[in-house]
Design a protein around this motif. Sequence first.
Motif, PDB file in Angstrom:
ATOM      1  N   UNK A 215       7.285 -10.973   6.754  1.00 48.21           N
ATOM      2  CA  UNK A 215       5.883 -11.316   7.197  1.00 48.21           C
ATOM      3  C   UNK A 215       4.955  -9.677   6.835  1.00 48.21           C
ATOM      4  N   UNK A 216       3.926 -10.337   6.368  1.00 44.28           N
ATOM      5  CA  UNK A 216       3.471  -8.901   6.067  1.00 44.28           C
ATOM      6  C   UNK A 216       2.164  -8.859   6.758  1.00 44.28           C
ATOM      7  N   UNK A 217       2.400  -7.578   7.606  1.00 44.63           N
ATOM      8  CA  UNK A 217       1.443  -7.160   8.253  1.00 44.63           C
ATOM      9  C   UNK A 217       0.618  -6.016   7.725  1.00 44.63           C
ATOM     10  N   UNK A 218      -0.854  -6.194   8.569  1.00 45.00           N
ATOM     11  CA  UNK A 218      -1.426  -4.443   7.525  1.00 45.00           C
ATOM     12  C   UNK A 218      -1.178  -3.234   8.474  1.00 45.00           C
ATOM     13  N   UNK A 219      -1.829  -2.352   8.137  1.00 42.99           N
ATOM     14  CA  UNK A 219      -2.302  -1.159   8.829  1.00 42.99           C
ATOM     15  C   UNK A 219      -1.911  -0.654  10.349  1.00 42.99           C
ATOM     16  N   UNK A 220      -2.674  -2.221  10.939  1.00 37.41           N
ATOM     17  CA  UNK A 220      -3.166  -2.027  12.586  1.00 37.41           C
ATOM     18  C   UNK A 220      -1.609  -2.933  12.759  1.00 37.41           C
ATOM     19  N   UNK A 221      -0.873  -3.175  12.292  1.00 41.20           N
ATOM     20  CA  UNK A 221      -0.221  -4.076  12.693  1.00 41.20           C
ATOM     21  C   UNK A 221      -0.722  -5.505  13.237  1.00 41.20           C
TER      22      UNK A 221
END
Length: 103
Positions: free
Chosen positions: A78-84
């Motif tokens: 699962x890839x999430x960004x800097x904001x989650x």
Amino acid sequence: MAERDPRPSPTKTSTRPRAPKPAEAARHACEQLASLIVHEPEGVSGVARHEDGWLVSVDVLEVARIPDTTSLLATYEVRIDERGELQEYRRVRRYRRGAADDC
């Protein structure tokens, strides 16, 4: 004589959101994956910093069986960004609970 305002002057704050810590990233990844697939996450087997966020390996029970050692689990990346926020996910492995990793 002019009186000074005792309040601190406002400082510029960054508009960039604070990046989640590894534990927060894992929690966000589990929650968002669970909202998209039918199965509940059982745990996290890896968390790695990615160029624009986090890559989290989430283990999920896909088929419960008796005895439990024959149940089928899967690992999702699962890839999430800097904001989650979820960017992408994919199932990378499916295995029996009692199976050992190939070395």
